[in-house]
Design a protein around this motif. Structure first.
Motif, PDB file in Angstrom:
ATOM      1  N   GLN A 114       0.823  -1.199   0.000  1.00 20.80           N
ATOM      2  CA  GLN A 114       0.000   0.000   0.000  1.00 20.80           C
ATOM      3  C   GLN A 114       0.862   1.256   0.000  1.00 20.80           C
ATOM      4  O   GLN A 114       2.025   1.224   0.408  1.00 20.80           O
ATOM      5  N   LEU A 115       0.250   2.346  -0.441  1.00 20.43           N
ATOM      6  CA  LEU A 115       0.890   3.652  -0.340  1.00 20.43           C
ATOM      7  C   LEU A 115       0.959   4.051   1.127  1.00 20.43           C
ATOM      8  O   LEU A 115       0.203   3.531   1.953  1.00 20.43           O
ATOM      9  N   VAL A 116       1.856   4.970   1.448  1.00 16.34           N
ATOM     10  CA  VAL A 116       1.977   5.461   2.825  1.00 16.34           C
ATOM     11  C   VAL A 116       1.857   6.984   2.816  1.00 16.34           C
ATOM     12  O   VAL A 116       2.255   7.631   1.850  1.00 16.34           O
ATOM     13  N   PRO A 117       1.319   7.580   3.886  1.00 18.97           N
ATOM     14  CA  PRO A 117       1.164   9.036   3.941  1.00 18.97           C
ATOM     15  C   PRO A 117       2.485   9.786   3.779  1.00 18.97           C
ATOM     16  O   PRO A 117       2.502  10.909   3.282  1.00 18.97           O
ATOM     17  N   GLN A 118       3.599   9.170   4.160  1.00 16.95           N
ATOM     18  CA  GLN A 118       4.903   9.835   4.085  1.00 16.95           C
ATOM     19  C   GLN A 118       5.281  10.216   2.656  1.00 16.95           C
ATOM     20  O   GLN A 118       6.083  11.133   2.454  1.00 16.95           O
ATOM     21  N   LEU A 119       4.702   9.563   1.661  1.00 16.37           N
ATOM     22  CA  LEU A 119       4.984   9.958   0.277  1.00 16.37           C
ATOM     23  C   LEU A 119       4.597  11.415   0.044  1.00 16.37           C
ATOM     24  O   LEU A 119       5.228  12.108  -0.751  1.00 16.37           O
ATOM     25  N   GLY A 120       3.582  11.873   0.724  1.00 19.30           N
ATOM     26  CA  GLY A 120       3.138  13.256   0.595  1.00 19.30           C
ATOM     27  C   GLY A 120       4.121  14.272   1.152  1.00 19.30           C
ATOM     28  O   GLY A 120       3.936  15.476   0.983  1.00 19.30           O
ATOM     29  N   MET A 121       5.172  13.808   1.807  1.00 23.33           N
ATOM     30  CA  MET A 121       6.193  14.699   2.373  1.00 23.33           C
ATOM     31  C   MET A 121       7.339  14.965   1.409  1.00 23.33           C
ATOM     32  O   MET A 121       8.229  15.748   1.709  1.00 23.33           O
ATOM     33  N   LEU A 122       7.339  14.322   0.264  1.00 15.37           N
ATOM     34  CA  LEU A 122       8.405  14.520  -0.724  1.00 15.37           C
ATOM     35  C   LEU A 122       8.082  15.762  -1.551  1.00 15.37           C
ATOM     36  O   LEU A 122       7.671  15.687  -2.702  1.00 15.37           O
ATOM     37  N   LYS A 123       8.272  16.913  -0.959  1.00 13.09           N
ATOM     38  CA  LYS A 123       7.775  18.194  -1.486  1.00 13.09           C
ATOM     39  C   LYS A 123       8.275  18.550  -2.880  1.00 13.09           C
ATOM     40  O   LYS A 123       7.614  19.273  -3.609  1.00 13.09           O
ATOM     41  N   ASN A 124       9.449  18.055  -3.281  1.00 11.91           N
ATOM     42  CA  ASN A 124       9.990  18.388  -4.599  1.00 11.91           C
ATOM     43  C   ASN A 124       9.744  17.294  -5.629  1.00 11.91           C
ATOM     44  O   ASN A 124      10.241  17.377  -6.751  1.00 11.91           O
ATOM     45  N   LEU A 125       8.970  16.279  -5.253  1.00 10.27           N
ATOM     46  CA  LEU A 125       8.692  15.184  -6.166  1.00 10.27           C
ATOM     47  C   LEU A 125       7.926  15.695  -7.379  1.00 10.27           C
ATOM     48  O   LEU A 125       6.912  16.384  -7.243  1.00 10.27           O
ATOM     49  N   GLN A 126       8.428  15.351  -8.566  1.00  8.47           N
ATOM     50  CA  GLN A 126       7.780  15.748  -9.810  1.00  8.47           C
ATOM     51  C   GLN A 126       7.155  14.570 -10.542  1.00  8.47           C
ATOM     52  O   GLN A 126       6.186  14.730 -11.268  1.00  8.47           O
ATOM     53  N   TYR A 127       7.733  13.378 -10.363  1.00 12.35           N
ATOM     54  CA  TYR A 127       7.266  12.184 -11.068  1.00 12.35           C
ATOM     55  C   TYR A 127       7.135  11.032 -10.078  1.00 12.35           C
ATOM     56  O   TYR A 127       8.105  10.669  -9.418  1.00 12.35           O
ATOM     57  N   LEU A 128       5.944  10.468 -10.000  1.00  6.81           N
ATOM     58  CA  LEU A 128       5.701   9.281  -9.199  1.00  6.81           C
ATOM     59  C   LEU A 128       5.114   8.233 -10.141  1.00  6.81           C
ATOM     60  O   LEU A 128       3.957   8.323 -10.547  1.00  6.81           O
ATOM     61  N   GLU A 129       5.959   7.291 -10.527  1.00 11.26           N
ATOM     62  CA  GLU A 129       5.606   6.291 -11.526  1.00 11.26           C
ATOM     63  C   GLU A 129       5.479   4.932 -10.844  1.00 11.26           C
ATOM     64  O   GLU A 129       6.476   4.312 -10.477  1.00 11.26           O
ATOM     65  N   LEU A 130       4.258   4.491 -10.643  1.00 10.53           N
ATOM     66  CA  LEU A 130       3.986   3.229  -9.948  1.00 10.53           C
ATOM     67  C   LEU A 130       3.131   2.295 -10.795  1.00 10.53           C
ATOM     68  O   LEU A 130       2.522   1.359 -10.272  1.00 10.53           O
ATOM     69  N   PHE A 131       3.096   2.503 -12.092  1.00 16.90           N
ATOM     70  CA  PHE A 131       2.220   1.747 -12.979  1.00 16.90           C
ATOM     71  C   PHE A 131       2.592   0.264 -13.039  1.00 16.90           C
ATOM     72  O   PHE A 131       3.729  -0.127 -12.805  1.00 16.90           O
ATOM     73  N   ASN A 132       1.578  -0.538 -13.347  1.00 13.30           N
ATOM     74  CA  ASN A 132       1.715  -1.967 -13.579  1.00 13.30           C
ATOM     75  C   ASN A 132       2.376  -2.718 -12.424  1.00 13.30           C
ATOM     76  O   ASN A 132       3.366  -3.421 -12.598  1.00 13.30           O
ATOM     77  N   ASN A 133       1.817  -2.532 -11.241  1.00 14.05           N
ATOM     78  CA  ASN A 133       2.207  -3.269 -10.047  1.00 14.05           C
ATOM     79  C   ASN A 133       0.934  -3.880  -9.469  1.00 14.05           C
ATOM     80  O   ASN A 133      -0.075  -3.988 -10.179  1.00 14.05           O
ATOM     81  N   ASN A 134       0.961  -4.243  -8.227  1.00  9.67           N
ATOM     82  CA  ASN A 134      -0.249  -4.740  -7.566  1.00  9.67           C
ATOM     83  C   ASN A 134      -0.441  -4.001  -6.245  1.00  9.67           C
ATOM     84  O   ASN A 134      -0.720  -4.602  -5.220  1.00  9.67           O
TER      85      ASN A 134
END
Length: 131
Positions: free
Chosen positions: A62-82
């Motif tokens: 699962q995703l975690v709330p901490q991902l929202g803390m990566l303030k300079n994130l421009q690309y989050l590529e999580l396609f084709n997983n489960n």
């Protein structure tokens, strides 16, 4: 603690919530000074995480709330997983996000309204992510 250590903590929180049968995250070592040397992570000149590329990695969890803390994130590529569970509203904190690719996962629930906060978002793909 340096900000790079926070990035390690945020990404490590995500890593420990994932099953990684192909060991694509094997070098995500939370004891390193910064995650810029980790596979599938790209940083800018300031050692801020700008990209996480984990498409086609056979990951589940699962995703975690901490991902929202990566303030300079421009690309989050999580396609084709489960990856399953909800798409977290915390992703709406990623105000520099240009691309969010969640295609072909097993998310549940609704797409959070907070994604409307992502004014720089140019690519959003969630098609076929919901069972």
């Amino acid at each position: 603690m340096k900000k790079e250590n926070f990035y390690c903590d945020f990404l490590n929180s995500f890593r420990v919530n994932l099953e990684d049968p192909n060991n694509v995250l094997q070098n995500w070592d939370p004891t390193l000074v910064n995650p810029c040397t980790w596979h599938h992570v790209t940083c800018n000149y300031d050692n801020s995480v700008t990209r996480v590329d984990l498409g086609n990695a056979a990951l589940s969890g699962q995703l975690v709330p901490q991902l929202g803390m990566l303030k300079n994130l421009q690309y989050l590529e999580l396609f084709n997983n489960n990856i399953s569970g909800p798409i977290l509203s915390d992703l709406g904190n990623l105000t520099n996000l240009v691309s969010l690719d969640l295609y072909s996962n097993s998310f549940s629930g609704e797409i959070p309204d907070t994604l409307g906060n992502l004014l720089t978002l140019r690519f959003l793909c969630v098609f076929s992510s919901f069972p």
